[in-house]
Write a protein that holds these residues in place. Structure first.
Motif, PDB file in Angstrom:
ATOM      1  N   PRO A   1      43.059  38.531  58.710  1.00 52.34           N
ATOM      2  CA  PRO A   1      43.934  38.688  58.583  1.00 52.34           C
ATOM      3  C   PRO A   1      45.359  38.619  60.068  1.00 52.34           C
ATOM      4  CG  PRO A   1      42.816  40.650  58.245  1.00 52.34           C
ATOM      5  CD  PRO A   1      41.985  39.896  58.675  1.00 52.34           C
ATOM      6  N   ALA A   2      46.682  38.333  59.901  1.00 53.93           N
ATOM      7  CA  ALA A   2      47.331  38.666  60.461  1.00 53.93           C
ATOM      8  C   ALA A   2      48.150  39.714  61.274  1.00 53.93           C
ATOM      9  CB  ALA A   2      48.731  37.087  60.246  1.00 53.93           C
ATOM     10  N   GLY A   3      48.048  39.766  62.535  1.00 52.09           N
ATOM     11  CA  GLY A   3      48.659  41.016  62.506  1.00 52.09           C
ATOM     12  C   GLY A   3      48.355  41.075  63.689  1.00 52.09           C
ATOM     13  N   PRO A   4      46.166  41.654  63.855  1.00 50.32           N
ATOM     14  CA  PRO A   4      46.201  41.986  64.860  1.00 50.32           C
ATOM     15  C   PRO A   4      45.723  41.027  66.304  1.00 50.32           C
ATOM     16  CG  PRO A   4      44.694  42.719  63.389  1.00 50.32           C
ATOM     17  CD  PRO A   4      45.575  41.982  62.895  1.00 50.32           C
ATOM     18  N   ALA A   5      44.724  40.998  67.587  1.00 52.59           N
ATOM     19  CA  ALA A   5      44.968  40.626  68.424  1.00 52.59           C
ATOM     20  C   ALA A   5      43.252  40.162  68.834  1.00 52.59           C
ATOM     21  CB  ALA A   5      45.618  40.759  70.164  1.00 52.59           C
ATOM     22  N   TYR A   6      43.246  38.556  68.947  1.00 52.94           N
ATOM     23  CA  TYR A   6      41.304  38.715  68.848  1.00 52.94           C
ATOM     24  C   TYR A   6      41.284  38.139  69.895  1.00 52.94           C
ATOM     25  CZ  TYR A   6      41.753  38.855  63.274  1.00 52.94           C
ATOM     26  OH  TYR A   6      42.250  39.563  62.092  1.00 52.94           O
ATOM     27  N   ALA A   7      39.896  38.336  70.238  1.00 50.45           N
ATOM     28  CA  ALA A   7      39.429  38.347  71.749  1.00 50.45           C
ATOM     29  C   ALA A   7      38.035  38.680  71.194  1.00 50.45           C
ATOM     30  CB  ALA A   7      39.803  39.551  72.915  1.00 50.45           C
ATOM     31  N   ALA A   8      37.032  37.099  71.852  1.00 46.42           N
ATOM     32  CA  ALA A   8      36.050  36.246  71.498  1.00 46.42           C
ATOM     33  C   ALA A   8      35.549  36.389  73.084  1.00 46.42           C
ATOM     34  CB  ALA A   8      35.766  35.116  70.868  1.00 46.42           C
TER      35      ALA A   8
ATOM     36  N   LEU B   1      33.389  36.422  54.680  1.00 44.28           N
ATOM     37  CA  LEU B   1      34.577  36.099  55.431  1.00 44.28           C
ATOM     38  C   LEU B   1      35.602  36.712  54.307  1.00 44.28           C
ATOM     39  CD1 LEU B   1      34.895  32.763  57.657  1.00 44.28           C
ATOM     40  CD2 LEU B   1      34.603  35.790  58.263  1.00 44.28           C
ATOM     41  N   GLY B   2      36.087  36.714  53.573  1.00 42.89           N
ATOM     42  CA  GLY B   2      36.978  36.728  52.859  1.00 42.89           C
ATOM     43  C   GLY B   2      36.952  38.542  52.961  1.00 42.89           C
ATOM     44  N   GLU B   3      35.331  39.517  52.542  1.00 42.64           N
ATOM     45  CA  GLU B   3      35.759  40.447  52.061  1.00 42.64           C
ATOM     46  C   GLU B   3      35.693  41.587  53.877  1.00 42.64           C
ATOM     47  OE1 GLU B   3      32.542  43.254  50.204  1.00 42.64           O
ATOM     48  OE2 GLU B   3      32.668  41.782  48.960  1.00 42.64           O
ATOM     49  N   LEU B   4      35.069  40.993  54.672  1.00 44.44           N
ATOM     50  CA  LEU B   4      35.568  41.581  56.317  1.00 44.44           C
ATOM     51  C   LEU B   4      36.961  41.649  56.244  1.00 44.44           C
ATOM     52  CD1 LEU B   4      34.676  41.875  58.572  1.00 44.44           C
ATOM     53  CD2 LEU B   4      34.878  39.571  59.176  1.00 44.44           C
ATOM     54  N   GLY B   5      38.129  40.249  55.932  1.00 48.75           N
ATOM     55  CA  GLY B   5      39.140  39.823  56.653  1.00 48.75           C
ATOM     56  C   GLY B   5      40.468  41.357  55.334  1.00 48.75           C
ATOM     57  N   ASP B   6      39.359  41.526  54.548  1.00 49.96           N
ATOM     58  CA  ASP B   6      40.250  42.668  52.972  1.00 49.96           C
ATOM     59  C   ASP B   6      39.386  44.279  54.250  1.00 49.96           C
ATOM     60  OD1 ASP B   6      41.114  41.129  51.686  1.00 49.96           O
ATOM     61  OD2 ASP B   6      39.543  41.130  50.257  1.00 49.96           O
TER      62      ASP B   6
ATOM     63  N   PRO C   1      49.324  50.418  59.883  1.00 47.16           N
ATOM     64  CA  PRO C   1      49.346  49.037  58.734  1.00 47.16           C
ATOM     65  C   PRO C   1      50.266  48.162  59.165  1.00 47.16           C
ATOM     66  CG  PRO C   1      48.965  51.188  58.434  1.00 47.16           C
ATOM     67  CD  PRO C   1      49.422  51.763  59.290  1.00 47.16           C
ATOM     68  N   GLU C   2      51.286  48.805  59.968  1.00 40.46           N
ATOM     69  CA  GLU C   2      52.797  47.377  60.068  1.00 40.46           C
ATOM     70  C   GLU C   2      52.142  46.648  60.351  1.00 40.46           C
ATOM     71  OE1 GLU C   2      52.313  50.628  60.904  1.00 40.46           O
ATOM     72  OE2 GLU C   2      53.187  50.722  63.208  1.00 40.46           O
ATOM     73  N   ALA C   3      50.959  46.493  61.572  1.00 37.67           N
ATOM     74  CA  ALA C   3      51.228  45.796  62.562  1.00 37.67           C
ATOM     75  C   ALA C   3      49.460  44.635  61.180  1.00 37.67           C
ATOM     76  CB  ALA C   3      49.620  45.818  63.767  1.00 37.67           C
ATOM     77  N   ALA C   4      49.094  45.048  60.403  1.00 36.67           N
ATOM     78  CA  ALA C   4      47.962  44.630  59.826  1.00 36.67           C
ATOM     79  C   ALA C   4      48.530  42.914  59.357  1.00 36.67           C
ATOM     80  CB  ALA C   4      47.465  45.163  58.806  1.00 36.67           C
ATOM     81  N   GLY C   5      49.904  42.487  59.217  1.00 39.04           N
ATOM     82  CA  GLY C   5      50.090  42.375  58.565  1.00 39.04           C
ATOM     83  C   GLY C   5      50.085  41.250  57.317  1.00 39.04           C
ATOM     84  N   THR C   6      49.213  40.343  56.520  1.00 37.77           N
ATOM     85  CA  THR C   6      49.001  39.307  55.589  1.00 37.77           C
ATOM     86  C   THR C   6      47.974  38.651  56.330  1.00 37.77           C
ATOM     87  OG1 THR C   6      50.329  37.832  55.597  1.00 37.77           O
ATOM     88  CG2 THR C   6      51.577  38.983  54.131  1.00 37.77           C
ATOM     89  N   LEU C   7      46.736  38.087  55.294  1.00 42.35           N
ATOM     90  CA  LEU C   7      45.721  37.789  55.615  1.00 42.35           C
ATOM     91  C   LEU C   7      46.057  36.330  54.813  1.00 42.35           C
ATOM     92  CD1 LEU C   7      43.088  38.708  52.767  1.00 42.35           C
ATOM     93  CD2 LEU C   7      43.694  39.491  55.167  1.00 42.35           C
TER      94      LEU C   7
END
Length: 230
Positions: A55-62, A208-213, A222-228
């Protein structure tokens, strides 16, 4: 998508500087942080590719694990596949927590997503301090049983956990996969979402699809979760 992991043993991590980190997604320092933890023998450069499908919205860090191994990196020394050396796991968790407390000060939601060896590391982190995290995904791996972290009844009470396993996985010992599945669904008291794939030791597009959901639905903001992502 398949992210390989090289089996084998690793040494004890030395005293290390902060880890190498690849980032994607939001640059807002208050955005929920999703931390991607790679498998043994891999690196942050491979697993950051998952962010393009989440999903767009969160920050991701690997984050790059601290132990060099097999052309990549590992989170802990092994007594055998899926069986961390307790002292090595504790050292790596303390090192990771030092970085995390700077990257995500108290109050910033943090979700862990770990694949294979990274799943065991994520499991160790939530079992060691379940209140620190907003959720964890344990993908094609085992919890670190008998490795110095508490695996007691109700240890993860209320914590959202996503667990995915492959029916034909020949990398992780089947008894550890079964014990992980059982513990997370029953004794742990986690809010567990489960998925079984017919394949082996790899992250599938369906997972991946289920994980994104799941990330979208469990986002603390919730307002930061954005769309997939498409």
């Amino acid at each position: 998508m398949s992210i390989p992991e090289a089996p084998g043993a690793a040494g004890t991590p030395p005293v290390c500087p902060p880890p190498a980190v690849a980032t994607a997604g939001s640059s807002d320092p208050a955005a929920p942080l999703v931390i991607l933890l790679h498998g043994r023998g891999s690196s942050e450069r491979e697993i950051i590719a998952l962010a393009d499908h989440l999903p767009a919205g969160p920050a991701y860090a690997a984050v790059r694990a601290p132990i060099a191994e097999g052309g990549g990196y590992a989170w802990f020394a092994n007594r055998g596949i899926g069986r961390p050396v307790a002292e090595s796991l504790a050292t790596s968790m303390a090192w990771f927590r030092t970085w995390l407390d700077t990257a995500a000060p108290a109050g910033r939601p943090v979700t862990l997503v770990g694949f294979s060896g990274g799943a065991a590391f994520a499991g160790g982190l939530i079992l060691d301090d379940p209140q620190r995290y907003s959720g964890a995904a344990i993908l094609y791996g085992t919890l670190p049983f008998d490795a110095g972290v508490p695996v007691t009844p109700d240890r993860l009470a209320g914590l959202p956990v996503f667990v995915a396993q492959g029916d034909q996985d020949t990398v992780i010992p089947p008894e550890l996969l079964a014990r992980t599945w059982q513990y997370l669904q029953t004794e742990s008291a986690a809010r567990t979402h489960t998925r079984r794939d017919p394949g082996g030791h790899r992250i599938t597009e369906q997972t991946l699809g289920e994980l994104g959901d799941w990330i979208h639905e469990t986002s603390p903001f919730p307002e930061a979760a954005g769309t997939l992502h498409p």
